[in-house]
Motif scaffolding. Structure first.
Motif: not given
Lengths: 306, 329
Positions: A209, A213-215, A217, A221-222
């Motif tokens: 964050v 890296i927004g909401g 993703r 992705n994480h």
């Protein structure tokens, strides 16, 4: 990877050997036998029949005879279903159980993981509460209650789907698959929800964050890997259990799978069939646990070195 | 507030307050804090645990816990960080403002290759291709002195030591060439022998890129070595602020004096006991009507317990919030 597979396969064969030995002798500790029915059989005839199945030999000799058969893939004749070998019975029933089971695992995984993630992302929302209600129903209400209710509503009242039986149509499969997957949807969604909530609190999510890296993703992705790892571990043994059939489902929906043999074979003291089913289920358990471990290692590099 | 220089600041924080809603009531962690950071400047924020220093950084980054509320303004390159849409804030965090954290062991994802974690920001925010971003990542790992960077970029975090992971974090934070870096006790979790290395790498790279740093720590040695200016925080309020050298040479506020006095020195003659500040640091609870440090202050007078001392100039560029120090300037 090759070393890992050889080692796990070796462990698996040892486990299976222990399982076969234990089951063979424990089964014989149970009172009664395949021919101790209400019907009186004269001692001469009984001795004759027992000799046919080598049941008159010393137990150890019977065991060695059985093991010698197994290594040649000869699992013996069924005592109860005369004229059929154990292999015949399992091979003829397995496709039905595998089909229903495979789809039930798919439906349970996809639905369970989706519900779990939605619940975790929108905590205390309508979706979260609905998923919670489904989970409680799925876990608390037994299949033998839910399945007949589904038959009454979807088959008899709405007439959308057949009540049971195996036909050429996919419509025969819908109710058994849904019924078989329900408890697993419930369990997997709870598992995913808890793991996702925990993962979203991890420091590395905060790092992502902080990188801007927004909401969505961050979630896909994480956080997703951490959220599905417990599900993968659960799916190993669960898949083995589901695809080998369920006596409840197969009885309620009149399906010719192998699930019913798990109980019938033991009650009838059909020794070779009990052994065959034990080896089949044990083999599936071992294989799917290895698959789950491979998948876990692929997702989590820390597991690979173990 | 004419006392704080208004010229060309990169970050201008005004009346920043952070409150947390807890079952036992609302707790104020940061209380009307104002300060500026000039481009390229290194600002140290020091204070004991619970003084609110980390919460200042978290509030600027939009990373406060769910029960935290922030008020005030924080203008960064002209935009108020506290009033931004989440999307705009993502962009600022992606290209202009980075943060490194206290615990390098858990701050990197265990499931992704280090190089990929570095490259992600460049791909998302600067539109680089995977390949170019990967090459930039390796170059940056090399600059934080990770040996054999090209190969190590394909490793996972668990294959790195704590100090190496913090270097990776630094590389990740500086990769996008931010204008401001927020560093939250980046050396606290590391071995003492590695701390100095990390600080040196951080300071050197930040100077090269021209990044301003807000360095939050309780390690005064680090502050003296690294920072241009220092803010001493206690109970969520600024006690003293000024250029590092004069502040360390002659602290004005009793708390700053105590803090410096309590720092053990190897060169100093051995005393039988380590110096401490009497009493325990304030941990949340209701705000006191007067100075937050008053209960522990050995020089307190009556007014300290009833009226909060205003932050006022005591020398050019130096501010202190103490009823006793105002008149000497």
């Amino acid at each position: 990877m090759l070393r890992f597979l050889t080692k796990r396969a070796g462990d698996g064969i040892l486990t299976l050997a222990a399982l076969v030995t234990l089951t063979f002798f424990v089964m014989r500790l149970a009172p009664g036998g395949p021919f101790s029915s209400n019907r009186k059989i004269s001692p001469d005839i009984l001795a004759n029949i027992e000799a046919t199945y080598h049941l008159d030999e010393p137990l150890l000799q019977q065991f060695l005879r059985y093991v010698w058969g197994v290594v040649r893939f000869d699992f013996g004749p069924s005592i109860r279903f005369r004229d059929y070998s154990v292999a015949d019975i399992l091979i003829s029933g397995l496709p039905y159980s595998l089909t229903i089971g495979f789809w039930a695992v798919m439906v349970a995984t996809v639905t369970g993981v989706t519900l779990g993630i939605l619940g975790a992302l929108k905590r205390n929302s309508i979706i979260d509460y609905s998923a919670g209600v489904i989970a409680v129903i799925g876990i608390a209400v037994p299949i033998f209650v839910l399945a007949p209710l589904m038959q009454v509503y979807f088959a008899l009242t709405l007439r959308w789907l057949p009540v049971g039986g195996w036909g050429d149509s996919w419509r025969n499969l819908v109710l058994p698959i849904v019924a078989l997957s329900l408890p697993n949807i419930a369990y997997i969604s709870r598992l995913t929800r808890a793991a996702m909530i925990e993962t979203l609190r991890e420091n590395y999510i905060r790092t992502a964050v902080a990188k801007g890296i927004g909401g969505r993703r961050v979630v896909w992705n994480h956080a997703l890997t951490g959220a599905v790892l417990p599900v993968v571990a659960y799916l190993g043994p669960a898949t083995a259990a589901i695809i080998t059939g369920s006596i409840v489902i197969e009885t309620i929906f009149a399906l010719p799978g192998i699930g019913r043999h798990f109980v019938d074979a033991a009650l009838n003291r059909d020794y070779p069939l009990v052994m065959g089913i034990t080896i089949l289920y044990g083999g599936f358990l071992i294989v799917f646990n290895i698959l789950a471990d491979i998948l876990r290692g692929w997702l989590d590099p820390r597991v690979r070195n173990e | 507030m004419p006392l704080i220089p208004m010229t060309d600041s990169l970050l201008r924080v005004r009346d920043l307050s952070v409150r947390f809603r807890l079952p036992e009531g609302e707790v104020t962690a940061v209380d009307h804090v104002s300060f500026d950071v000039a481009p390229g400047e290194v600002l140290g924020i020091v204070g004991e645990s619970g003084s609110g220093k980390s919460q200042i950084l978290f509030s600027l980054m939009g990373l406060l816990a769910g029960n935290g509320r922030v008020s005030g303004a924080a203008h960064f390159a002209g935009q108020d960080l506290l009033a931004m849409s989440p999307r705009a804030l993502d962009h600022v965090r992606g290209v202009a403002m980075s943060m490194i954290f206290q615990d390098p062991m858990t701050s990197l994802s265990p499931y992704k290759r280090v190089g990929d974690q570095l490259a992600e920001g460049l791909i998302v925010h600067k539109g680089l291709s995977r390949r170019d971003a990967g090459r930039e990542a390796v170059r940056m790992l090399d600059r934080v002195r990770i040996p054999d960077a090209a190969r190590r970029a394909r490793s996972y975090p668990h294959e790195f030591s704590g100090g190496m992971r913090q270097r990776v974090m630094i590389a990740m934070a500086l990769l996008v060439k931010p204008r401001l870096l927020l560093a939250d006790e980046p050396t606290t979790a590391l071995d003492v022998t590695i701390q100095a290395q990390i600080i040196d790498i951080l300071a050197e790279l930040a100077r090269e890129i021209g990044t301003a740093i807000i360095f939050v720590t309780h390690d005064l040695g680090v502050v003296a070595r690294l920072c241009d200016r220092v803010i001493v925080l206690y109970g969520g309020r600024i006690m003293e602020e000024g250029p590092a050298a004069p502040l360390f040479a002659a602290p004005a506020h009793p708390y700053a004096k105590g803090l410096l006095h309590a720092t053990p020195r190897i060169a100093a003659p051995l005393t039988p006991r380590l110096e401490t500040i009497a009493g325990a640091p304030r941990a949340g609870g209701a705000m006191l009507p007067g100075c937050p440090f008053a209960p522990r202050c050995d020089q307190r007078i009556d007014i300290c317990q009833t009226t909060p001392p205003p932050l006022k100039a005591i020398a050019p560029g130096r501010l202190a919030a103490c009823h006793l120090t105002g008149e000497t300037a």
